[in-house]
Design a protein around this motif. Sequence first.
Motif, PDB file in Angstrom:
ATOM      1  N   UNK A  52      17.097  -0.792  -7.699  1.00  0.00           N
ATOM      2  CA  UNK A  52      16.308   0.340  -7.210  1.00  0.00           C
ATOM      3  C   UNK A  52      17.231   1.330  -6.510  1.00  0.00           C
ATOM      4  N   UNK A  53      17.046   2.568  -6.796  1.00  0.00           N
ATOM      5  CA  UNK A  53      17.809   3.641  -6.161  1.00  0.00           C
ATOM      6  C   UNK A  53      16.844   4.501  -5.346  1.00  0.00           C
ATOM      7  N   UNK A  54      17.228   4.796  -4.134  1.00  0.00           N
ATOM      8  CA  UNK A  54      16.421   5.653  -3.284  1.00  0.00           C
ATOM      9  C   UNK A  54      16.604   7.098  -3.725  1.00  0.00           C
ATOM     10  N   UNK A  55      15.510   7.793  -4.038  1.00  0.00           N
ATOM     11  CA  UNK A  55      15.661   9.180  -4.473  1.00  0.00           C
ATOM     12  C   UNK A  55      16.142  10.047  -3.312  1.00  0.00           C
ATOM     13  N   UNK A  56      16.957  11.027  -3.633  1.00  0.00           N
ATOM     14  CA  UNK A  56      17.467  11.927  -2.596  1.00  0.00           C
ATOM     15  C   UNK A  56      16.707  13.250  -2.668  1.00  0.00           C
ATOM     16  N   UNK A  57      16.761  13.968  -1.594  1.00  0.00           N
ATOM     17  CA  UNK A  57      16.112  15.268  -1.540  1.00  0.00           C
ATOM     18  C   UNK A  57      16.879  16.175  -0.598  1.00  0.00           C
ATOM     19  N   UNK A  58      16.737  17.446  -0.787  1.00  0.00           N
ATOM     20  CA  UNK A  58      17.431  18.409   0.052  1.00  0.00           C
ATOM     21  C   UNK A  58      16.680  18.598   1.363  1.00  0.00           C
ATOM     22  N   UNK A  59      17.406  18.590   2.448  1.00  0.00           N
ATOM     23  CA  UNK A  59      16.822  18.845   3.758  1.00  0.00           C
ATOM     24  C   UNK A  59      17.143  20.247   4.239  1.00  0.00           C
ATOM     25  N   UNK A  60      17.759  21.031   3.375  1.00  0.00           N
ATOM     26  CA  UNK A  60      18.114  22.403   3.735  1.00  0.00           C
ATOM     27  C   UNK A  60      19.483  22.448   4.384  1.00  0.00           C
ATOM     28  N   UNK A  61      19.892  23.625   4.702  1.00  0.00           N
ATOM     29  CA  UNK A  61      21.202  23.813   5.319  1.00  0.00           C
ATOM     30  C   UNK A  61      21.169  23.526   6.808  1.00  0.00           C
ATOM     31  N   UNK A  62      22.338  23.486   7.402  1.00  0.00           N
ATOM     32  CA  UNK A  62      22.471  23.255   8.834  1.00  0.00           C
ATOM     33  C   UNK A  62      22.011  24.508   9.577  1.00  0.00           C
ATOM     34  N   UNK A  63      21.162  24.340  10.567  1.00  0.00           N
ATOM     35  CA  UNK A  63      20.638  25.484  11.317  1.00  0.00           C
ATOM     36  C   UNK A  63      21.486  25.811  12.535  1.00  0.00           C
ATOM     37  N   UNK A  64      22.485  25.023  12.784  1.00  0.00           N
ATOM     38  CA  UNK A  64      23.376  25.234  13.927  1.00  0.00           C
ATOM     39  C   UNK A  64      24.713  25.718  13.375  1.00  0.00           C
ATOM     40  N   UNK A  65      25.273  26.712  14.001  1.00  0.00           N
ATOM     41  CA  UNK A  65      26.539  27.258  13.538  1.00  0.00           C
ATOM     42  C   UNK A  65      27.644  26.224  13.508  1.00  0.00           C
ATOM     43  N   UNK A  66      27.763  25.426  14.562  1.00  0.00           N
ATOM     44  CA  UNK A  66      28.814  24.422  14.633  1.00  0.00           C
ATOM     45  C   UNK A  66      28.296  23.197  15.372  1.00  0.00           C
ATOM     46  N   UNK A  67      28.364  22.057  14.727  1.00  0.00           N
ATOM     47  CA  UNK A  67      27.929  20.822  15.393  1.00  0.00           C
ATOM     48  C   UNK A  67      28.914  20.401  16.475  1.00  0.00           C
ATOM     49  N   UNK A  68      30.095  20.994  16.475  1.00  0.00           N
ATOM     50  CA  UNK A  68      31.088  20.686  17.503  1.00  0.00           C
ATOM     51  C   UNK A  68      30.738  21.353  18.826  1.00  0.00           C
TER      52      UNK A  68
END
Length: 83
Positions: A52-68
């Motif tokens: 069984x493979x878990x289907x993937x889906x898009x969660x959209x782009x990152x809404x924060x400029x930099x996670x750092x």
Amino acid sequence: MRTTLTLDDDVASQLEQLRAESGRALKDLVNQALRLGLQALDEPPPRDAAPYRTPSGSLGGCTIGSLDDVTEAMAAAEGEAFK
């Protein structure tokens, strides 16, 4: 070999039904069931043809400029606009 077995009610009921339908002795039915069960315990469990493979889906782009940038990430998490 002689021994005493304590059967669960559902097992005893199934054996009694098989005995009545087939006319075979209880001893024969119990021995057959034990043989089949012991053989099944020795066999490796069946493998599925395809894992069984878990289907993937898009969660959209990152809404924060930099996670750092911790301050910006915390502000976004709290629903504040950060500039």
